[in-house]
Design a protein around this motif. Sequence first.
Motif, PDB file in Angstrom:
ATOM      1  N   ARG A   1       0.831  -1.208   0.000  1.00 45.98           N
ATOM      2  CA  ARG A   1       0.000   0.000   0.000  1.00 45.98           C
ATOM      3  C   ARG A   1       0.865   1.257   0.000  1.00 45.98           C
TER       4      ARG A   1
ATOM      5  N   LEU B   1       2.354   1.684  -3.540  1.00 44.18           N
ATOM      6  CA  LEU B   1       1.383   2.106  -4.559  1.00 44.18           C
ATOM      7  C   LEU B   1       0.889   3.531  -4.324  1.00 44.18           C
ATOM      8  N   SER B   2       0.803   3.934  -3.067  1.00 43.56           N
ATOM      9  CA  SER B   2       0.282   5.270  -2.758  1.00 43.56           C
ATOM     10  C   SER B   2       1.334   6.350  -2.903  1.00 43.56           C
TER      11      SER B   2
ATOM     12  N   GLN C   1      -1.347  -5.782  -8.683  1.00 41.08           N
ATOM     13  CA  GLN C   1      -2.489  -4.976  -8.266  1.00 41.08           C
ATOM     14  C   GLN C   1      -2.732  -3.822  -9.229  1.00 41.08           C
ATOM     15  N   SER C   2      -1.665  -3.210  -9.730  1.00 39.65           N
ATOM     16  CA  SER C   2      -1.831  -2.121 -10.707  1.00 39.65           C
ATOM     17  C   SER C   2      -2.500  -2.628 -11.973  1.00 39.65           C
TER      18      SER C   2
ATOM     19  N   ARG D   1      -6.141  -3.108 -11.348  1.00 42.28           N
ATOM     20  CA  ARG D   1      -6.861  -1.840 -11.238  1.00 42.28           C
ATOM     21  C   ARG D   1      -7.401  -1.357 -12.585  1.00 42.28           C
TER      22      ARG D   1
ATOM     23  N   PRO E   1     -12.164  -1.686  -9.218  1.00 39.08           N
ATOM     24  CA  PRO E   1     -11.918  -0.589  -8.273  1.00 39.08           C
ATOM     25  C   PRO E   1     -10.734  -0.933  -7.384  1.00 39.08           C
ATOM     26  N   PRO E   2     -10.062   0.062  -6.795  1.00 40.27           N
ATOM     27  CA  PRO E   2      -8.853  -0.198  -6.004  1.00 40.27           C
ATOM     28  C   PRO E   2      -9.023  -1.232  -4.900  1.00 40.27           C
ATOM     29  N   ASP E   3     -10.140  -1.170  -4.147  1.00 43.69           N
ATOM     30  CA  ASP E   3     -10.309  -2.120  -3.050  1.00 43.69           C
ATOM     31  C   ASP E   3     -10.510  -3.536  -3.561  1.00 43.69           C
ATOM     32  N   ARG E   4     -11.257  -3.674  -4.671  1.00 44.96           N
ATOM     33  CA  ARG E   4     -11.452  -5.000  -5.246  1.00 44.96           C
ATOM     34  C   ARG E   4     -10.172  -5.515  -5.891  1.00 44.96           C
ATOM     35  N   ALA E   5      -9.405  -4.610  -6.460  1.00 41.97           N
ATOM     36  CA  ALA E   5      -8.125  -5.003  -7.057  1.00 41.97           C
ATOM     37  C   ALA E   5      -7.182  -5.540  -5.993  1.00 41.97           C
ATOM     38  N   GLU E   6      -7.191  -4.920  -4.815  1.00 43.35           N
ATOM     39  CA  GLU E   6      -6.337  -5.404  -3.731  1.00 43.35           C
ATOM     40  C   GLU E   6      -6.754  -6.802  -3.295  1.00 43.35           C
TER      41      GLU E   6
END
Length: 570
Positions: free
Chosen positions: A31, A34-35, A70-71, A74, A78-83
């Motif tokens: 996280r 990625l952030s 994860q990228s 994406r 959506p970001p949460d589902r991708a994670e």
Amino acid sequence: MVAVTLWLSNGGNLAGNYGDTDDALRLVIVRDLLSGRAGWYDQHMMRLQPPVGMDLHWSRLIDGGLAGLQSLLRLALPPDRAELAMRALWPLIWIFPAAAATISIARRLRGDAAALLCAAMLAMDLLLYAQWVPGRIDHHNVQIALALVALAGAMGGGWRGALVAGLATGLGLAVGLEALIFYAVVGAGVALWFLAAPAQQARSVQAYAVGLLVTAAPLFFVETPPARWTLSVCDTIGANLVSGLAVAAVGLLAWVALTARRAAWVRFAGLGVVAALAGGTYLRMDVTCLHGPLAEADPRIWPIWLSHVNEMLPLSHGLADLTNAVSWGQAILIVLGAAAWLWLGRRREARTAGWLMAGAWLALAAAAGVAAARMAHYPAWIATALLAAAAADLAARYARGRLVPALLLAVVLTPTWPTSILTVVGERLVRPYPKAAGAACKTRKAYAPLAAQPVGLVLGEIDLGPDALVTTSHAVLSAPYHRMGWGILAAHEILAAAPGADEAAARRLHVDYVINCPAHANVITHADLRPISLQRRLDRGQVPAWLRPLAPAAAPLQIYAVRPRVAAAG
């Protein structure tokens, strides 16, 4: 089929649970990457034991792979589902190289029939995949897979297989040092081919050395911050290991060039010189590493934590629990694998270099697994290949190689398939993986009251640290990592303190919140403390006046805020 089964039986648990402590911290790292909160070379985490922080020793290659996957996800989710999808898919992806390598090993031992039987056994024995369940984003599955790939390549005897072995060894060591002894077997195996047939196997050694050289050193520079390029360390790839590997690779190339046409004893002596130079280079740069990857850990944290870590305990610790199907399955496979290896070697023509490599790998892996439970996954995989080869040999000898009897024999020789089937039917019928005490303390819901508080420093028993990190924005004083000696000792000082001393120590270290899981009251790290210690008092529900409860009394995770200091009157 295995990947689908693991997904169906485990995939639904990801949303509210972050796996074990290492999975949780790995997700925090991804996280941050990625952030943009952390750059590629910024591996110093200030949320661990502030104000000191901790330099991570984990491979950035795993972080990059997870972040890259994860990228990619994406793009469609959506970001949460991708994670969530990344956490589910990553371990499943690594099943394929592990299974392919194991099947290849079986083929090298006893031909296509053994490969077919090995595939069937791998499909039946789901307990082999304890490190591959969805959410397992730690490095263990990658390390096991790469070690198996390296062995499969070395057993081939050709330059292409040797090149694969060298590449897998370099990549595997860049990921972690857990399988170091197995890569040593691989390197020795490639050298063994050359010792036996120098004219035919010279290219194999050269290919292995080149593969090792073009992966280990470049990957070290890719994943290691420039400020640490000259540092020697014991728990990950450092300047000492890279130098040793470079000496080994260059030495092997010189060894082939200088001894290919010489007598066998000259080749043997030359190999000894290369091994001595490589090992001497590694140890001379940091002789402490002679005592293993944890040699540089503060010795004071061993009785507090390291001596009690389940995966560091002997395999016999798991066997004491008769419901621990993973440990029992691994132990049975080790014994059957050894019997299968002896059976295959009963004929002189079967005692090939590949057979010797498989036996050495199994012996070392079994010894490592008996000493530390986390290593028992390695011998289970090689034992499966050996059992498949033995089943094929028995079928050829007594059933004229017919497929159906061979498959039935493979079923009989797969000791844990009944448990695996019951695992698919439902976990209520069998307990394949021991349920940790206090599992409810690891959920995102349990940490919700803490996540709603202003950012501060959290104190709790050592295994709660990673879950606090992944579910909140807080920092933690301690977590189960050997480089956190200062924080582990500081947290222990508070939790082991008597009334009065506990508050003074907590305020001195600027602790804002205290968390406790009462279900852990009987674990050994609690039982070793005095009854008047803060930890034992919290376990009994005796909350000191300087702590203010933030969670309901019946909540599995008890959360407290440190009350502001009351100014003295007058």
